[in-house]
Design a protein around this motif. Sequence first.
Motif, PDB file in Angstrom:
ATOM      1  N   LEU A 127       1.037  -1.152   0.064  1.00  0.00           N
ATOM      2  CA  LEU A 127      -0.046   0.010  -0.063  1.00  0.00           C
ATOM      3  C   LEU A 127       0.891   1.069  -0.155  1.00  0.00           C
ATOM      4  CD1 LEU A 127      -3.120   1.021   0.854  1.00  0.00           C
ATOM      5  CD2 LEU A 127      -2.273   1.079   2.977  1.00  0.00           C
ATOM      6  N   SER A 128       0.665   2.018  -0.876  1.00  0.00           N
ATOM      7  CA  SER A 128       1.567   3.320  -0.944  1.00  0.00           C
ATOM      8  C   SER A 128       0.741   4.779  -1.171  1.00  0.00           C
ATOM      9  CB  SER A 128       2.417   3.351  -2.221  1.00  0.00           C
ATOM     10  OG  SER A 128       3.192   4.284  -2.464  1.00  0.00           O
ATOM     11  N   PHE A 129       0.935   5.715  -0.363  1.00  0.00           N
ATOM     12  CA  PHE A 129       0.102   7.020  -0.742  1.00  0.00           C
ATOM     13  C   PHE A 129       1.164   7.967  -0.279  1.00  0.00           C
ATOM     14  CE2 PHE A 129      -1.061   5.722   3.478  1.00  0.00           C
ATOM     15  CZ  PHE A 129      -1.146   6.919   4.185  1.00  0.00           C
ATOM     16  N   ASP A 130       0.849   9.368  -0.577  1.00  0.00           N
ATOM     17  CA  ASP A 130       1.663  10.725   0.019  1.00  0.00           C
ATOM     18  C   ASP A 130       0.670  11.305   0.776  1.00  0.00           C
ATOM     19  OD1 ASP A 130       2.943  12.762   0.058  1.00  0.00           O
ATOM     20  OD2 ASP A 130       2.756  13.301  -1.985  1.00  0.00           O
ATOM     21  N   ALA A 131       1.042  11.335   2.108  1.00  0.00           N
ATOM     22  CA  ALA A 131       0.232  12.073   3.009  1.00  0.00           C
ATOM     23  C   ALA A 131       0.538  13.577   3.077  1.00  0.00           C
ATOM     24  CB  ALA A 131       0.332  11.572   4.402  1.00  0.00           C
ATOM     25  N   ILE A 132      -0.189  14.553   3.271  1.00  0.00           N
ATOM     26  CA  ILE A 132       0.032  15.939   3.137  1.00  0.00           C
ATOM     27  C   ILE A 132       0.395  16.355   4.678  1.00  0.00           C
ATOM     28  CG2 ILE A 132      -1.369  17.982   3.150  1.00  0.00           C
ATOM     29  CD1 ILE A 132      -3.325  17.062   1.508  1.00  0.00           C
ATOM     30  N   ASN A 133       0.068  15.584   5.610  1.00  0.00           N
ATOM     31  CA  ASN A 133       0.275  15.919   7.198  1.00  0.00           C
ATOM     32  C   ASN A 133       0.760  14.490   7.868  1.00  0.00           C
ATOM     33  OD1 ASN A 133       0.039  18.783   7.094  1.00  0.00           O
ATOM     34  ND2 ASN A 133      -2.174  18.161   6.976  1.00  0.00           N
ATOM     35  N   ASP A 134       1.327  14.515   8.934  1.00  0.00           N
ATOM     36  CA  ASP A 134       1.511  13.505   9.905  1.00  0.00           C
ATOM     37  C   ASP A 134      -0.113  13.317  10.520  1.00  0.00           C
ATOM     38  OD1 ASP A 134       4.232  13.862   9.407  1.00  0.00           O
ATOM     39  OD2 ASP A 134       4.537  14.454  11.830  1.00  0.00           O
ATOM     40  N   VAL A 135      -0.243  11.676  10.616  1.00  0.00           N
ATOM     41  CA  VAL A 135      -1.574  11.355  10.883  1.00  0.00           C
ATOM     42  C   VAL A 135      -1.503   9.904  11.483  1.00  0.00           C
ATOM     43  CG1 VAL A 135      -2.329  10.772   8.786  1.00  0.00           C
ATOM     44  CG2 VAL A 135      -4.060  11.611  10.344  1.00  0.00           C
ATOM     45  N   ALA A 136      -2.168   9.706  12.661  1.00  0.00           N
ATOM     46  CA  ALA A 136      -2.477   8.511  12.907  1.00  0.00           C
ATOM     47  C   ALA A 136      -3.544   7.943  12.436  1.00  0.00           C
ATOM     48  CB  ALA A 136      -2.532   8.317  14.508  1.00  0.00           C
ATOM     49  N   ALA A 137      -3.566   6.514  11.859  1.00  0.00           N
ATOM     50  CA  ALA A 137      -4.874   5.877  11.288  1.00  0.00           C
ATOM     51  C   ALA A 137      -4.791   4.439  11.890  1.00  0.00           C
ATOM     52  CB  ALA A 137      -4.736   5.946   9.921  1.00  0.00           C
ATOM     53  N   ILE A 138      -5.983   3.858  11.524  1.00  0.00           N
ATOM     54  CA  ILE A 138      -6.275   2.414  12.103  1.00  0.00           C
ATOM     55  C   ILE A 138      -6.446   1.881  10.701  1.00  0.00           C
ATOM     56  CG2 ILE A 138      -7.831   0.616  12.920  1.00  0.00           C
ATOM     57  CD1 ILE A 138      -8.498   2.915  14.991  1.00  0.00           C
ATOM     58  N   VAL A 139      -5.651   0.667  10.456  1.00  0.00           N
ATOM     59  CA  VAL A 139      -5.619  -0.050   9.185  1.00  0.00           C
ATOM     60  C   VAL A 139      -6.150  -1.397   9.411  1.00  0.00           C
ATOM     61  CG1 VAL A 139      -4.495  -0.776   7.116  1.00  0.00           C
ATOM     62  CG2 VAL A 139      -3.788   1.436   8.434  1.00  0.00           C
ATOM     63  N   ASN A 140      -7.115  -1.779   8.592  1.00  0.00           N
ATOM     64  CA  ASN A 140      -7.859  -3.148   8.903  1.00  0.00           C
ATOM     65  C   ASN A 140      -7.795  -3.911   7.519  1.00  0.00           C
ATOM     66  OD1 ASN A 140      -8.714  -2.572  11.508  1.00  0.00           O
ATOM     67  ND2 ASN A 140     -10.752  -1.675  10.834  1.00  0.00           N
ATOM     68  N   ILE A 141      -7.906  -5.265   7.648  1.00  0.00           N
ATOM     69  CA  ILE A 141      -8.107  -5.850   6.477  1.00  0.00           C
ATOM     70  C   ILE A 141      -9.258  -6.764   6.861  1.00  0.00           C
ATOM     71  CG2 ILE A 141      -7.459  -7.773   5.165  1.00  0.00           C
ATOM     72  CD1 ILE A 141      -4.630  -6.687   5.135  1.00  0.00           C
ATOM     73  N   THR A 142     -10.241  -6.840   6.033  1.00  0.00           N
ATOM     74  CA  THR A 142     -11.627  -7.803   6.355  1.00  0.00           C
ATOM     75  C   THR A 142     -11.777  -8.549   5.216  1.00  0.00           C
ATOM     76  OG1 THR A 142     -12.910  -6.033   5.504  1.00  0.00           O
ATOM     77  CG2 THR A 142     -12.504  -6.083   7.681  1.00  0.00           C
TER      78      THR A 142
END
Length: 108
Positions: free
Chosen positions: A43-58
């Motif tokens: 998974l690859s992307f460009d973030a504008i800012n620092d951020v916390a996220a939750i990543v799930n696989i279902t």
Amino acid sequence: NAGNSAIPVQRVVVVKAGAGINQAVLSGNIVVYPNPVSNVLNLSFDAINDVAAIVNITDINGRELTSQTANFTKGINKLNYNTSALPKGMYLITIKLPKGIIIERFIK
């Protein structure tokens, strides 16, 4: 491009009222590759800012297979997931951000 195994997948984006996804975190597209996947999903992307996220696989029935908190930094972010134990089928990777949810579909 025949030499590139990254292909766009259908994307679902849910954004809270008043926040566009570009205002939220991302610049450009999220790329999920290879799709279909064998052993490792990237998974690859460009973030504008620092951020916390939750990543799930279902799985396609909504059963959660993995969940982790990820701290993304401004700039290019890359994640990879070991998918070797997953049976063949369709799956969703969900990124829950403070201002929205991004869901990408992939096939094993």
